[in-house]
Scaffold this active site. Structure first.
Site, PDB file in Angstrom:
ATOM      1  CG  HIS A   1      -2.515   2.364   4.065  1.00 38.49           C
ATOM      2  ND1 HIS A   1      -1.328   1.759   4.400  1.00 38.49           N
ATOM      3  CD2 HIS A   1      -3.440   1.844   4.902  1.00 38.49           C
ATOM      4  CE1 HIS A   1      -1.543   0.914   5.400  1.00 38.49           C
ATOM      5  NE2 HIS A   1      -2.813   0.952   5.726  1.00 38.49           N
TER       6      HIS A   1
ATOM      7  CE  LYS B   1      -3.121  -2.672   2.962  1.00 38.23           C
ATOM      8  NZ  LYS B   1      -2.315  -3.381   3.953  1.00 38.23           N
TER       9      LYS B   1
HETATM   10  N1  LIG Z   1      -5.837  -0.978   5.358  1.00 39.39           N
HETATM   11  C1  LIG Z   1      -5.773  -0.688   6.632  1.00 39.39           C
HETATM   12  O1  LIG Z   1      -5.896   0.475   7.051  1.00 39.39           O
HETATM   13  C2  LIG Z   1      -5.538  -1.790   7.610  1.00 39.39           C
HETATM   14  C3  LIG Z   1      -5.672  -1.557   8.987  1.00 39.39           C
HETATM   15  C4  LIG Z   1      -5.461  -2.630   9.856  1.00 39.39           C
HETATM   16  C5  LIG Z   1      -5.163  -3.881   9.350  1.00 39.39           C
HETATM   17  N2  LIG Z   1      -5.011  -4.085   7.999  1.00 39.39           N
HETATM   18  C6  LIG Z   1      -4.679  -5.410   7.425  1.00 39.39           C
HETATM   19  O2  LIG Z   1      -5.589  -6.381   7.919  1.00 39.39           O
HETATM   20  C7  LIG Z   1      -4.848  -7.431   8.567  1.00 39.39           C
HETATM   21  C8  LIG Z   1      -5.658  -8.058   9.672  1.00 39.39           C
HETATM   22  O3  LIG Z   1      -6.088  -7.062  10.606  1.00 39.39           O
HETATM   23  P1  LIG Z   1      -5.419  -6.826  12.033  1.00 39.39           P
HETATM   24  O4  LIG Z   1      -4.098  -7.503  12.068  1.00 39.39           O
HETATM   25  O5  LIG Z   1      -5.450  -5.389  12.332  1.00 39.39           O
HETATM   26  O6  LIG Z   1      -6.421  -7.491  13.048  1.00 39.39           O
HETATM   27  P2  LIG Z   1      -7.075  -8.947  13.244  1.00 39.39           P
HETATM   28  O7  LIG Z   1      -6.543  -9.905  12.241  1.00 39.39           O
HETATM   29  O8  LIG Z   1      -8.545  -8.739  13.384  1.00 39.39           O
HETATM   30  O9  LIG Z   1      -6.597  -9.327  14.702  1.00 39.39           O
HETATM   31  C9  LIG Z   1      -5.271  -9.607  15.006  1.00 39.39           C
HETATM   32  C10 LIG Z   1      -5.218  -9.897  16.512  1.00 39.39           C
HETATM   33  O10 LIG Z   1      -5.935 -11.094  16.787  1.00 39.39           O
HETATM   34  C11 LIG Z   1      -5.079 -12.053  17.399  1.00 39.39           C
HETATM   35  N3  LIG Z   1      -5.436 -13.367  16.830  1.00 39.39           N
HETATM   36  C12 LIG Z   1      -5.164 -13.809  15.580  1.00 39.39           C
HETATM   37  N4  LIG Z   1      -5.658 -15.051  15.409  1.00 39.39           N
HETATM   38  C13 LIG Z   1      -6.260 -15.402  16.573  1.00 39.39           C
HETATM   39  C14 LIG Z   1      -6.939 -16.561  17.008  1.00 39.39           C
HETATM   40  N5  LIG Z   1      -7.100 -17.620  16.205  1.00 39.39           N
HETATM   41  N6  LIG Z   1      -7.428 -16.589  18.283  1.00 39.39           N
HETATM   42  C15 LIG Z   1      -7.269 -15.529  19.099  1.00 39.39           C
HETATM   43  N7  LIG Z   1      -6.642 -14.395  18.741  1.00 39.39           N
HETATM   44  C16 LIG Z   1      -6.126 -14.328  17.480  1.00 39.39           C
HETATM   45  C17 LIG Z   1      -3.670 -11.611  17.083  1.00 39.39           C
HETATM   46  O11 LIG Z   1      -2.778 -11.913  18.130  1.00 39.39           O
HETATM   47  P3  LIG Z   1      -1.395 -12.772  17.931  1.00 39.39           P
HETATM   48  O12 LIG Z   1      -0.604 -12.167  16.827  1.00 39.39           O
HETATM   49  O13 LIG Z   1      -0.747 -12.674  19.263  1.00 39.39           O
HETATM   50  O14 LIG Z   1      -1.864 -14.175  17.609  1.00 39.39           O
HETATM   51  C18 LIG Z   1      -3.828 -10.091  16.999  1.00 39.39           C
HETATM   52  O15 LIG Z   1      -3.767  -9.523  18.304  1.00 39.39           O
HETATM   53  C19 LIG Z   1      -3.581  -6.707   9.032  1.00 39.39           C
HETATM   54  O16 LIG Z   1      -2.555  -7.562   9.415  1.00 39.39           O
HETATM   55  C20 LIG Z   1      -3.274  -5.870   7.804  1.00 39.39           C
HETATM   56  O17 LIG Z   1      -2.701  -6.666   6.795  1.00 39.39           O
HETATM   57  C21 LIG Z   1      -5.206  -3.040   7.137  1.00 39.39           C
END
Ligand SMILES: NC(=O)c1ccc[n+]([C@@H]2O[C@H](COP(=O)([O-])OP(=O)(O)OC[C@H]3O[C@@H](n4cnc5c(N)ncnc54)[C@H](OP(=O)(O)O)[C@@H]3O)[C@@H](O)[C@H]2O)c1
Length: 278
Positions: free
Chosen positions: A108, A75
């Site tokens: 982004h 992004k």
């Molecule tokens: N475009 C944007 O503005 C934007 C913003 C935010 C995110 N994103 C993208 O979206 C992706 C996903 O979103 P996100 O990382 O923000 O949040 P998410 O995937 O909703 O949540 C991640 C959190 O959940 C935990 N988790 C993951 N799998 C789990 C499970 N099976 N059981 C319990 N807890 C679990 C992880 O902890 P651990 O790592 O400790 O397992 C981490 O704390 C990002 O990595 C990024 O690529 C984009």
């Protein structure tokens, strides 16, 4: 395991389930992405602002997986929307990733106070036409931003990557996508752990009915509603758990019960409002 794909308006297919690397520290990114590739993920979602593109690239290079079996998204950060900055920014991202092209390049955030997002979209079209990315899309764009960039360029984004999880479902952006042939990517699909989603009775009931974890039930809910999703974890057992979601199917009633979690008044948002991040 074959992950289903979604056809984008560019004609390319995107794996509907991927691996996100937001908040994966740069020093840990190579290990996390290597483990994710080993688990079976082939779609990686990163961004220049995550500062971990080099680690993603190192894992890709070490994996030996043929390039055409991978789907890599990165992004453009908000401070690089003006002038020819987008051209420079994608070149830098490709260098860090060790790639000739990405599969999907996104603006982004609209950062509307800077009023450069429509120009940035024009530049995305240019870098796509140069072959530096196969598909182009946006992130955190509201219908008003989408209407403007399409009106000014005639080009509809392949995707809009927005905050989307059971408590905050972006009905208006989804409707815009359905009406215009644009796919929706759910960021924060597990609510980023910021509210007790895994204790919600509808999620617990669906998980128990299928003998899966609450996270697996929520990922399945996203997949069955047609959104593209890439949960993040730095723990390999959770990477495996989040990938192991193709051996069961939620009933329509279970999907509806999870859908009903959204209070519908916007209070379920866990991230920043797109008009407030500039
Ligand atoms: N475009 C944007 O503005 C934007 C913003 C935010 C995110 N994103 C993208 O979206 C992706 C996903 O979103 P996100 O990382 O923000 O949040 P998410 O995937 O909703 O949540 C991640 C959190 O959940 C935990 N988790 C993951 N799998 C789990 C499970 N099976 N059981 C319990 N807890 C679990 C992880 O902890 P651990 O790592 O400790 O397992 C981490 O704390 C990002 O990595 C990024 O690529 C984009």
């Amino acid at each position: 395991m074959t992950v289903p794909t979604v056809k984008l308006n560019s004609g390319y297919d995107i794996p509907q389930l991927g691996f996100g690397v937001f908040l994966v520290p740069p020093a840990e990114a190579e290990k996390a992405v290597s483990e994710a590739l080993e688990v079976g993920y082939r779609h990686i979602d990163t961004a220049a602002i995550y500062k971990n593109e080099e680690g993603v690239g190192a894992a890709i290079a070490a994996s030996g997986i043929p390039r055409d079996e991978l789907f890599i998204t990165t992004k453009l950060w908000n401070d690089r929307q003006a002038g020819d900055e987008p051209n420079a920014a994608i070149a830098e991202s490709l260098e860090k990733l060790g790639l000739d092209y990405v599969d999907l390049y996104l603006t982004h955030w609209p950062a509307p106070k800077n009023d450069n997002y429509s120009h940035a979209w024009q530049k995305m079209i240019e870098v796509r036409d140069q072959g530096l990315t196969r598909s182009i899309g946006v992130s955190n764009h509201l219908p008003e931003h989408l209407d403007r960039i399409v009106a000014e360029t005639g080009v509809t984004p392949a995707v809009d990557q927005v905050e989307l999880h059971p408590a905050y479902q972006q009905a208006d952006v989804r409707a815009w996508g359905d009406a215009n042939g644009m796919k929706i990517e759910s960021w924060g699909p597990l609510g980023q752990g910021k509210y007790p989603l895994f204790e919600n009775p509808a999620v617990v009931a669906a998980a128990e009915a299928h003998g899966v974890s609450p996270a697996q039930a929520v990922i399945r809910w996203h997949l069955q509603r047609g959104t593209i999703v890439f949960p993040k974890s730095t723990r390999i057992e959770r990477m495996r758990e989040n990938f192991d979601v193709f051996g069961f199917e939620l009933t329509a009633a279970e999907v509806d019960a999870i859908t009903a979690i959204d209070p519908g008044d916007g209070s379920g948002r866990v991230g920043t409002h797109p008009n407030d991040l500039n």
